[in-house]
Design a protein around this motif. Structure first.
Motif, mmCIF file in Angstrom:
data_model
loop_
_atom_site.group_PDB
_atom_site.id
_atom_site.type_symbol
_atom_site.label_atom_id
_atom_site.label_comp_id
_atom_site.label_asym_id
_atom_site.label_seq_id
_atom_site.Cartn_x
_atom_site.Cartn_y
_atom_site.Cartn_z
ATOM 1 N N LYS A 47 36.885 61.550 72.622
ATOM 2 C CA LYS A 47 35.430 61.440 72.589
ATOM 3 C C LYS A 47 34.778 61.644 73.951
ATOM 4 O O LYS A 47 33.574 61.912 74.032
ATOM 5 C CB LYS A 47 35.015 60.070 72.037
ATOM 6 C CG LYS A 47 35.395 59.888 70.569
ATOM 7 C CD LYS A 47 35.065 58.494 70.058
ATOM 8 C CE LYS A 47 35.458 58.373 68.585
ATOM 9 N NZ LYS A 47 35.391 56.976 68.133
ATOM 10 N N GLY A 122 36.364 65.349 65.888
ATOM 11 C CA GLY A 122 35.420 66.440 66.104
ATOM 12 C C GLY A 122 34.410 66.224 67.207
ATOM 13 O O GLY A 122 33.338 66.812 67.217
ATOM 14 N N GLN A 123 34.707 65.345 68.143
ATOM 15 C CA GLN A 123 33.768 65.098 69.239
ATOM 16 C C GLN A 123 34.376 65.540 70.564
ATOM 17 O O GLN A 123 35.452 66.129 70.617
ATOM 18 C CB GLN A 123 33.422 63.605 69.295
ATOM 19 C CG GLN A 123 32.737 63.075 68.048
ATOM 20 C CD GLN A 123 32.373 61.606 68.166
ATOM 21 O OE1 GLN A 123 32.166 61.101 69.257
ATOM 22 N NE2 GLN A 123 32.297 60.920 67.046
ATOM 23 N N GLY A 124 33.662 65.190 71.638
ATOM 24 C CA GLY A 124 34.186 65.418 72.981
ATOM 25 C C GLY A 124 34.572 66.864 73.213
ATOM 26 O O GLY A 124 33.779 67.778 73.021
ATOM 27 N N LEU B 38 26.146 60.751 71.957
ATOM 28 C CA LEU B 38 27.485 60.271 71.629
ATOM 29 C C LEU B 38 28.435 61.418 71.300
ATOM 30 O O LEU B 38 29.598 61.410 71.682
ATOM 31 C CB LEU B 38 27.417 59.368 70.392
ATOM 32 C CG LEU B 38 27.354 57.880 70.600
ATOM 33 C CD1 LEU B 38 27.767 57.179 69.321
ATOM 34 C CD2 LEU B 38 28.268 57.445 71.737
ATOM 35 N N ALA B 39 27.909 62.378 70.568
ATOM 36 C CA ALA B 39 28.773 63.427 70.047
ATOM 37 C C ALA B 39 29.286 64.353 71.141
ATOM 38 O O ALA B 39 30.355 64.930 71.024
ATOM 39 C CB ALA B 39 28.008 64.233 69.005
ATOM 40 N N GLY B 40 28.531 64.459 72.202
ATOM 41 C CA GLY B 40 28.943 65.383 73.256
ATOM 42 C C GLY B 40 28.222 66.697 73.089
ATOM 43 O O GLY B 40 27.748 67.037 71.997
ATOM 44 N N ALA B 43 29.395 69.384 70.401
ATOM 45 C CA ALA B 43 29.742 68.941 69.058
ATOM 46 C C ALA B 43 28.926 69.717 68.032
ATOM 47 O O ALA B 43 27.823 70.154 68.307
ATOM 48 C CB ALA B 43 29.463 67.459 68.906
ATOM 49 N N THR B 47 29.061 66.837 63.064
ATOM 50 C CA THR B 47 29.549 65.657 63.780
ATOM 51 C C THR B 47 28.388 64.747 64.142
ATOM 52 O O THR B 47 28.446 63.532 63.955
ATOM 53 C CB THR B 47 30.270 66.089 65.063
ATOM 54 O OG1 THR B 47 31.215 67.071 64.726
ATOM 55 C CG2 THR B 47 30.941 64.913 65.716
ATOM 56 N N LYS B 50 27.268 62.881 61.250
ATOM 57 C CA LYS B 50 28.204 61.814 60.904
ATOM 58 C C LYS B 50 27.920 60.565 61.753
ATOM 59 O O LYS B 50 27.916 59.446 61.259
ATOM 60 C CB LYS B 50 29.644 62.300 61.158
ATOM 61 C CG LYS B 50 30.655 61.741 60.163
ATOM 62 C CD LYS B 50 32.000 62.450 60.256
ATOM 63 C CE LYS B 50 32.864 61.932 61.383
ATOM 64 N NZ LYS B 50 34.086 62.718 61.599
ATOM 65 N N ARG B 84 29.145 51.243 72.873
ATOM 66 C CA ARG B 84 29.911 51.195 71.624
ATOM 67 C C ARG B 84 30.369 49.779 71.298
ATOM 68 O O ARG B 84 31.424 49.554 70.733
ATOM 69 C CB ARG B 84 31.129 52.132 71.699
ATOM 70 C CG ARG B 84 30.703 53.563 71.955
ATOM 71 C CD ARG B 84 31.867 54.485 72.172
ATOM 72 N NE ARG B 84 31.434 55.696 72.863
ATOM 73 C CZ ARG B 84 31.555 56.921 72.367
ATOM 74 N NH1 ARG B 84 32.095 57.127 71.208
ATOM 75 N NH2 ARG B 84 31.124 57.955 73.061
#
Ligand SMILES: Nc1ncnc2c1ncn2[C@@H]1O[C@H](COP(=O)(O)OP(=O)(O)OP(=O)(O)O)[C@@H](O)[C@H]1O
Ligand code: SF4
Ligand SMILES: [Mg+2]
Lengths: 511, 337, 327
Positions: A47, A122-124, B38-40, B43, B47, B50, B84
């Motif tokens: 992430k 599916g992140q980072g 958060l996802a970057g 992404a 994502t 989600k 988080r």
């Protein structure tokens, strides 16, 4: 009253004497203090996506391959000692005798579990390897990775993917337990995670069982401090409180580098900082001649000067150091007011007005927009600037409420430009905020990974780059040199060209 | 009295609710997307979607509001997207640092403003009075961040006397966390060097707060004292043969305490608003820095929580004042009794 | 002679020179007598009275001499005067509510006068405070001792003030308009109480007042002040019977006109008393004096004896010749 002032007086005396015995020079040579620009939101390698998260993940975990910072076209063995591509299938031979910090051995199952999880989350950095179709454990020391289509870039992209333990993933993974990875880390890397003091620091200790080679006099303990204020990082570095600092403001960095006891480490790790994106969908920026006029009018010198000369003007999106870069064969981009006026005349859009949304908090972005404003004014074009929070700013141009957007960009992949192009210049790319579309470019980028001949790839890369340059979609005000002041008592710091400020603690040593 | 306190308490809860409602809607007005953070950056939209669902950010505003308020009524301050973790966990972590800074600063402020005001009031118009008036005037004009940075420059950068920020010497091991108050934890650990280190790190942020508070506080206290000194009962006290000390401390001070207390409450309010700045300048890992960092990534819950916590602080202080006023001045009837 | 005041001046500093609020007044107070100072508002009565105890405003400038029991008091260091206040000179004031500290119980404030002089401490002082409250005829003194000033009546407050002023056993009591704030019946009780205490404790009383009725009742001798100066001074009966100074005469007349409204008495004289800084040349009273002549406007009348009294007037009521003879 006597007693009150007495107490106050004693307290002051105590404070004064306490100050006296403070010594900034009480450094122990085995602890390294790194002033990071922020506190990680997570230290989960699946992430992590900002520098101060990579500070931890890059050092605690290893990757299958590494690359030569001085020549990114050269990949180096890491957790994998050998690899080969056969069409869609890559085979990696894994290093013997590697263990995680918790003592469990590293093998092919770990690789599979890591990649499966990464793609699921599916992140980072997962986008770097999102062309993986499946991972197969051949034997404990061999792993096969099949991609959706043949790609020569898989190994180089894996140089960014940290390998985790399959036991950990089995134990802490899944919907319920994912949180464990956010604040715990068990890797095979040169440094082991010790503790995270929220709001203050993350402590690492050297892994003396690491498979790699440390320099002489490495640091046994690393404190990754969270110092959000740039001036504080600079002052603390200069005052000896910190051994190295992340994102030291340029003027401070140059000043500190010129004082005795410090030297500067310079390198390039940015593709553009900033880049100005023009909206292809709404007037006046949907007119190619108009965009051309802006590109020609822009005062590049002013931008370079704002970096105190520590910058070059890019000739296209891809920096010269990148493997297969077409930069040297492309014409310089220069300010040319006459040409700008001619282009504007051709566009038929004299006296046009356009709006530019700038993400707040980046002085260089704001400055670039201001230069654009001044340059455009010279040819009679009005630019309105609005500074907005990042998401708002990018939303403004995506929803056609703005003609222009300012962003900085870099590419985490040492060899693969296709991820960068997809995100910035292809349809649906997150940063393709001006909605540029070109079928030829789309085709080139799709085909590039399947081409095994480097020379042929370079030729294609030049074509791709030329398409972007000739469209005048982007103004590249400058590509600054990254300048890091390093204390003379420390050695080994190198700038990773494909990562915006890195800290490879395992290469650092005290002199 | 109990009745009155209960009424005040109920009132306080109402204020807190109001603050929660207002900050909730204010924060949602900003069209920013913490999920994207958060996802970057690279992404996919799926994502991000989600993550939005995970934090309930995809639901209609009213629904989000209802579930937030329901959570709040159970003492659940929500989740921080940035850290988080639950906001309550974060607050428990960061609050002691802030409280330690505030309490130390405020104690120093009280002692200093009191001593200064008394010294000034003893000889109004005298040299000390003049010097104090000048100093407090200068102090009022200096912005907090400027003062903080000037102190850093002076004491860290130039003199190397004090550290630049944070709560504890970097290279030393902090005492085990018991209370979260490093002063107390150092003492519990029986470590004078830890205590000294803690005090050194407290010095500059506390000084920044104290100097800013002092400017206004001393002026108000001095004015209250001087005004009380012109009252008739002071002449009576002198007529009995009392000396200036007794008159000042027994007669004047007790009467000046009410206005000073009012001023002090106000000062406490200022201090709470400055603490964010001070924590950012000095990398002080308290709730101010926490809220600031959360705000930067549009992480709403910690910001709302900070608003609620500081309002609760205000409400408590005011409640305390309501209890204190009748004790200090017998003429003040506690409203409910 | 317990008190002897000579050429007492009390002024206030102003840019361009000091303003005299009290201008070279002299008088003697005899042991055991009730000496009344009367005059209109602003005539300097309180300044005069307070300066005897060294309680004149800190901003004032004083000169002359105040001798109390053969000791010079004027411009003595405060620390010395402090030992005398309460112990040898007691003081009570016009506004008992404002003059009591609102945040301490009454008994505590009374006991404080003993503690200040080391005459008693702790519980003993508290006990004597209750006794003293009893002596000033306060019913249920133990309860009043624990009450706060705002919890008791105006008359009780003034009694408590008297208790406070007398508890340390002073021989001189300076009472600055002690009855002004009280209603008529309470006023009478208060004067009675003062008279009784005077007898019991062998007090000399300096009573400052507006009220001619009070003068008639208690005064042995009177000092009439006008605009910072002595108008007339001497035996109370003599002055009351045949006021020689036109100002005193006017006071007496107006007192008879409005017996019921003592507050109005002094205002019954035509015109208003001059304020600080606007005193006229010559006799300060001349703009309002029915007997004023040219000399009154230019020359300050000196204080001269006339039988049992002394007065400052160029043209006293009655015969001019009597005065001429004296000169
Ligand atoms: N602290 C002070 N500063 C300046 N002027 C003052 C001060 N105290 C008194 N004065 C002035 O001195 C004059 C005499 O005041 P004083 O209080 O002695 O009058 P008084 O005769 O007692 O009048 P009253 O009947 O109103 O009490 C007044 O004009 C008053 O304005
Ligand atoms: S001196 Fe003159 S003005 Fe003054 S009182 Fe006597 S007659 Fe009146
Ligand atoms: Mg008076």
């Amino acid at each position: 009253m006597k007693s009150l002032s007495g107490i106050a007086g004693t307290a002051l005396l105590l404070m004064a004497s306490a100050m006296g015995v403070n010594s900034a020079s009480a450094q122990d040579a085995t602890t390294f203090v790194y002033a990071d620009a922020g506190e990680p939101s997570t230290i989960d390698p699946a992430k992590a996506n900002v520098n101060w998260e990579f500070t931890v993940t890059r050092n605690v975990y290893d990757r299958l391959v590494d690359f030569d910072l001085d020549d990114p076209s050269r990949l180096l063995p890491a957790l994998a000692t050998e690899w080969k591509q056969d069409g869609k299938v890559w085979t990696f031979k894994l290093r013997d005798g590697v263990t995680f910090h918790d003592g469990t051995p590293f093998d092919a199952n770990d690789v599979k579990a890591t990649l499966d999880r990464l793609l699921k989350v599916g992140q980072g950095q997962s986008y770097l390897v999102d062309d993986i179709a499946s991972v197969t454990v051949v034997d404990p020391k061999t792993v096969q990775i099949e991609t959706k289509a043949p790609t020569v870039f898989l190994a180089s992209n894996l140089s960014r993917i940290e390998m985790m333990s399959d036991e950990d993933i089995a134990k802490h993974g899944g919907e319920a337990g994912e949180a464990w990875f956010s604040e715990n880390a068990n890797g095979t890397g040169p440094y082991a995670f010790v503790a995270w003091t929220r709001g203050t620091q993350i402590e690492l200790k050297r892994n003396d069982k690491w498979w790699g080679k440390f320099p002489e006099k490495p640091f046994d303990r690393v404190l990754d401090r969270f110092v959000t204020d740039g001036a504080n990082r600079a002052r603390g570095l200069e005052g000896g409180e910190f051994d190295l600092a992340n994102f030291v403001p340029l003027d401070e960095a140059l000043r500190i580098g010129s004082t005795s006891g410090f030297h500067l480490v310079e390198g390039n790790n940015l593709w553009a900082w900033p880049a100005i994106y023009l909206n292809m969908d709404i007037p006046p920026t949907n007119n190619k001649d108009f965009r051309n006029a802006l590109v020609k009018a822009f005062d590049y010198n002013a931008m370079v000067q704002s970096f105190q000369g520590k910058a070059v003007v890019g000739r296209g999106p891809i920096p010269a150091w990148f493997p297969g870069s077409p930069e040297k064969d492309q014409p310089e981009i220069k300010t040319d007011l006459e040409a700008a006026k001619a282009a504007l005349a051709a566009s038929g859009l004299s006296n046009a007005t356009m709006k530019c949304s700038v993400p707040a908090g980046f002085p260089e972005f704001r400055f670039a927009a201001t230069i654009l404003q001044a340059s455009a004014a010279q040819i009679g074009v009005t630019v309105e600037i609005e500074e907005l929070p990042f998401v708002e700013a990018i939303t403004a141009i995506k929803t056609d409420k703005s003609n222009c957007f300012v962003l900085g960009n870099a590419n985490l992949s040492p060899q693969d430009a296709t991820k960068f192009f997809s995100a910035h210049y292809l349809k649906g790319g997150f940063f393709n905020s001006g909605k540029f579309e070109d079928p030829a470019l789309q085709e080139l980028i799709a085909k590039l990974p399947s081409v095994s001949d480097p020379a042929e790839r370079a030729a294609m890369l030049k074509q791709a780059s030329d398409i972007v340059v000739d469209s005048h979609y982007i103004i590249w005000p400058a590509r600054p040199v990254t300048v890091v002041p390093e204390p003379d008592r420390i050695g080994g710091y190198r700038i990773d060209p494909a990562e915006y400020i890195n800290a490879r603690f395992w290469e650092l040593y005290s002199k | 009295m109990v009745n009155f306190l209960l009424k005040r308490f109920a009132w306080g809860i109402l204020v807190l609710l109001l603050v929660a409602v207002i900050t909730f809607f204010l924060s949602r007005v900003v069209p920013a997307d913490p999920a994207a953070f958060l996802a970057g950056q690279n992404a996919s939209e799926a994502t991000v979607q989600k993550i939005r669902a995970e934090y309930g950010l995809d639901r209609p505003l009213t629904e989000q509001f209802v579930s937030y308020m329901v959570g709040l009524s159970k003492g659940d301050l929500g989740q921080s997207i940035r850290t988080r973790r639950s906001v309550s966990t974060d607050l428990a972590q960061y609050l002691p640092a802030t409280l330690e800074l505030l309490l130390v600063s405020f104690t120093i402020y009280l002692i200093a403003s009191f001593s200064l005001a008394v010294t000034a009031a003893r000889h109004p118009g005298g040299f000390v009075d003049g010097a104090i008036r000048l100093l407090t005037m200068v102090g009022t004009g200096i912005p907090v961040f400027w003062l903080g940075m000037a102190l850093q420059f002076m004491f860290f950068y130039k003199l190397h006397w004090l550290p630049i920020g944070a709560r504890f010497p970097i290279r030393e091991t902090a005492p085990p966390v018991v209370t979260g108050f490093l002063i107390i934890d150092s003492m519990l650990a029986g470590s004078p060097s830890a205590l000294l280190g803690t005090l050194k790190h407290l010095a500059l942020p506390a000084l920044t707060i104290v100097i800013n508070l002092l400017a206004v506080g001393t002026r108000l206290s001095r004015a209250a004292l001087i005004q009380e000194q012109s009252r008739l009962y002071v002449r009576t006290a002198r007529g009995k043969g009392l000396g200036p000390r007794v008159i000042l401390y027994k007669h004047v001070l007790r009467n000046a305490l009410s206005p000073i207390l009012t001023a002090t409450t106000m000062q406490f309010g200022y201090m709470i608003s400055w603490v964010i700045l001070v924590e950012v300048i000095f990398d002080w890992p308290g709730i101010g820095l926490y809220a600031y960092q959360s705000f930067q990534v549009f992480d709403y819950s910690p910001v709302i929580a900070l608003a609620i916590v500081s309002t609760a602080g205000f409400v408590l202080i005011n409640l305390l004042m309501d209890i204190l006023y009748p004790i200090i001045d017998p003429r003040v009837q506690s409203v409910g009794s | 002679m317990i008190l002897s005041v000579r050429d007492l001046s009390i002024g206030f500093r102003r840019i361009g020179g000091d303003l005299p609020a009290v201008d070279k007044i002299s008088f003697d107070v005899r042991e055991g007598e009730t000496f009344v100072i009367i005059g209109e508002s602003g005539s300097g009565k309180s300044l005069t009275g307070m300066s005897i105890a060294g309680l004149q405003p800190a901003t004032s400038v004083t000169s002359g001499s105040i001798r109390f029991k053969e000791r010079e008091l004027l411009n003595r260091p405060d620390a010395e005067l402090r030992r005398m206040r309460g112990r040898e000179i007691g003081l009570i004031y016009q506004d008992p509510l404002g003059s009591l500290n609102p945040v301490w119980p009454v008994g505590d404030q009374i006991a404080e006068a003993l503690r200040a002089h080391g005459l008693a401490s702790g519980a003993a002082a508290a006990r004597r405070a209750v006794e003293m409250l009893d002596r000033v005829r306060i019913p249920d003194p133990a309860r009043v001792a624990t009450a706060y000033p705002h919890e008791i009546s105006g008359g009780m407050r003034q009694r408590a003030m008297i208790a406070m002023a007398l508890i340390a056993g002073p021989s001189l009591l300076i009472a600055d308009e002690p009855t002004t704030a009280l209603d008529v019946t309470i006023k009478a009780q208060m004067l009675e109480l003062l008279a009784e205490l005077q007898r019991e404790m062998a007090l000399t009383i300096i009573l400052i007042t507006h009220d001619m009725g009070v003068v008639a009742e208690v005064a042995d001798r009177i000092l009439v002040m006008y605009a910072g100066r002595v108008a007339e001074i001497g035996d109370a009966d003599a002055i009351m019977r045949t006021p020689s100074h036109p100002y005193t005469a006017a006071l007496m007349t107006s007192a008879m006109i409005s017996e019921a409204e003592p507050k109005q008495q002094l205002n019954a004289i035509v015109g208003v008393a001059p304020g600080l800084g606007s005193f006229p040349d010559g006799c300060h009273f001349h703009p309002r004096c029915p007997l004023a002549q040219d000399d009154c406007r230019s020359f300050v009348p000196p204080l001269r004896r006339l039988g049992d009294v002394a007065l400052a007037c160029h043209h006293p009521v009655g015969s001019d010749t009597a005065l001429m003879a004296e000169a």
